[in-house]
Design a protein around this motif. Structure first.
Motif, PDB file in Angstrom:
ATOM      1  N   SER A 243      94.093 -40.348 126.464  1.00  0.00           N
ATOM      2  CA  SER A 243      94.988 -39.399 127.257  1.00  0.00           C
ATOM      3  C   SER A 243      94.280 -38.664 128.506  1.00  0.00           C
ATOM      4  CB  SER A 243      95.609 -38.339 126.566  1.00  0.00           C
ATOM      5  OG  SER A 243      94.861 -37.608 125.926  1.00  0.00           O
ATOM      6  N   ILE A 244      94.628 -38.153 129.439  1.00  0.00           N
ATOM      7  CA  ILE A 244      93.848 -37.407 130.160  1.00  0.00           C
ATOM      8  C   ILE A 244      93.068 -36.125 129.843  1.00  0.00           C
ATOM      9  CG2 ILE A 244      93.948 -36.128 132.696  1.00  0.00           C
ATOM     10  CD1 ILE A 244      94.523 -39.300 132.622  1.00  0.00           C
ATOM     11  N   THR A 245      93.769 -35.691 128.785  1.00  0.00           N
ATOM     12  CA  THR A 245      93.344 -34.324 128.015  1.00  0.00           C
ATOM     13  C   THR A 245      92.139 -34.934 127.373  1.00  0.00           C
ATOM     14  OG1 THR A 245      95.543 -33.370 127.952  1.00  0.00           O
ATOM     15  CG2 THR A 245      94.009 -32.504 126.544  1.00  0.00           C
ATOM     16  N   ALA A 246      92.306 -35.792 126.820  1.00  0.00           N
ATOM     17  CA  ALA A 246      91.100 -36.296 125.748  1.00  0.00           C
ATOM     18  C   ALA A 246      89.895 -36.716 126.624  1.00  0.00           C
ATOM     19  CB  ALA A 246      91.682 -37.361 125.018  1.00  0.00           C
ATOM     20  N   ILE A 247      90.095 -37.379 127.628  1.00  0.00           N
ATOM     21  CA  ILE A 247      89.120 -37.716 128.517  1.00  0.00           C
ATOM     22  C   ILE A 247      88.316 -36.514 129.449  1.00  0.00           C
ATOM     23  CG2 ILE A 247      88.556 -38.842 130.913  1.00  0.00           C
ATOM     24  CD1 ILE A 247      90.612 -40.948 130.160  1.00  0.00           C
ATOM     25  N   ALA A 248      89.377 -35.609 129.616  1.00  0.00           N
ATOM     26  CA  ALA A 248      88.583 -34.200 130.165  1.00  0.00           C
ATOM     27  C   ALA A 248      87.705 -33.625 129.153  1.00  0.00           C
ATOM     28  CB  ALA A 248      89.875 -33.377 130.519  1.00  0.00           C
ATOM     29  N   SER A 249      88.373 -33.511 128.059  1.00  0.00           N
ATOM     30  CA  SER A 249      87.358 -33.000 126.985  1.00  0.00           C
ATOM     31  C   SER A 249      85.831 -33.967 126.577  1.00  0.00           C
ATOM     32  CB  SER A 249      88.331 -33.068 125.595  1.00  0.00           C
ATOM     33  OG  SER A 249      87.857 -32.250 124.349  1.00  0.00           O
ATOM     34  N   LYS A 250      86.279 -35.148 126.563  1.00  0.00           N
ATOM     35  CA  LYS A 250      85.173 -36.099 126.497  1.00  0.00           C
ATOM     36  C   LYS A 250      84.019 -35.927 127.433  1.00  0.00           C
ATOM     37  CE  LYS A 250      83.505 -39.767 124.116  1.00  0.00           C
ATOM     38  NZ  LYS A 250      83.329 -39.845 122.689  1.00  0.00           N
TER      39      LYS A 250
END
Length: 205
Positions: free
Chosen positions: A169-176
Motif C-alpha cells: 500500500s502507499i501507506t506502507a511504502i511511505a513508511s518503508k
C-alpha cells in the motif's frame, strides 16, 4: 532485472558482451518510453542491495535511444551505444582519483542501501573532518546533485522500486521510505516525478 522489465511480447533483453546488456522494444511506443525505461532500470539497480554492496552506485551506465524501423541497423545502433557508454565511463577513473572520493562514494552507497535511515550531514562532516560548506560543494561536484536532494532521491527511487515490484500500500511504502506522514510523502513523490504514486504504479503494471 532486465528480464523483469520485459513483460510484453514486443520487448526483448539480452547480453551484448561480458559487461553490456541490452533491452529493446518494438512497435508504436509512447513518447516517454525510453525515459521511463531508463528510470525504472536505474531504480531496480540502485535497490538491488547485493549488487550495490558489491559494486556501488557508480558502477553502471544506463543509456537509451529511439530509432525508426525505416533505417534500423542493429550493428550501427550497438556501435553507437557502445561509444556513448565508453565516453561516459571514461570520465570515472579520473574522478575516482579525486581527494575523498572513495569516502564520498561509500557514503552515497550507504544512503541508497538504507534510504529510510536519517543521514545527518553535520555528523558526516565531523567524521570526515570537513567543513559543512566544503562537504556540500564536493558532494555536488562528484555526483551532480546536492547531498540533501540525493537523500530525498534515494527515498523516491525506493518508492518507485516498491511501486513497480510489489503490491504494498502507499501507506506502507511511505513508511518503508522513512515517512510517517503519507500525505507529505505523496506530495514529495509528485514533486519529484510529476506523478502520484498510484499513477506511477499504473504506468508500469
Amino acid at each position: 532485472i532486465m528480464k523483469s522489465l520485459s513483460g510484453n511480447r514486443n520487448e526483448l533483453c539480452g547480453r551484448v558482451s561480458e559487461n553490456t546488456h541490452a533491452f529493446a522494444a518494438f512497435g508504436n511506443l509512447p513518447d516517454n518510453y525510453c525515459e521511463n525505461l531508463t528510470d525504472r532500470l536505474n531504480c531496480m539497480l540502485l535497490h538491488a542491495s547485493s549488487y550495490i554492496s558489491e559494486y556501488g552506485t557508480n558502477s553502471f551506465v544506463c543509456i537509451s535511444d529511439t530509432c525508426s524501423s525505416d533505417d534500423f541497423n542493429y550493428d550501427s545502433i550497438v556501435a553507437d551505444m557502445n561509444e556513448r557508454i565508453k565516453a561516459e565511463a571514461a570520465a570515472r577513473p579520473a574522478q575516482q582519483r579525486q581527494p575523498h572520493f572513495s569516502e564520498f562514494q561509500n557514503l552515497r552507497d550507504s544512503i541508497y542501501l538504507e534510504p529510510s535511515e536519517a543521514h545527518y550531514s553535520d555528523e558526516l562532516c565531523q567524521k570526515l573532518c570537513l567543513s559543512t560548506g566544503y562537504f556540500r560543494n564536493i558532494y555536488k561536484k562528484y555526483f551532480g546533485i546536492s547531498y540533501h536532494q540525493d537523500c530525498i532521491k534515494s527515498k523516491i527511487t525506493l518508492a518507485k522500486y516498491l511501486l513497480c515490484t510489489s503490491s504494498m500500500s502507499i501507506t506502507a511504502i511511505a513508511s518503508k521510505c522513512g515517512y510517517d506522514d503519507e500525505k507529505y510523502f505523496m506530495r514529495l513523490f509528485q514533486q519529484n516525478t510529476a506523478h502520484t504514486p498510484n499513477r506511477y504504479r499504473m504506468m508500469f503494471q
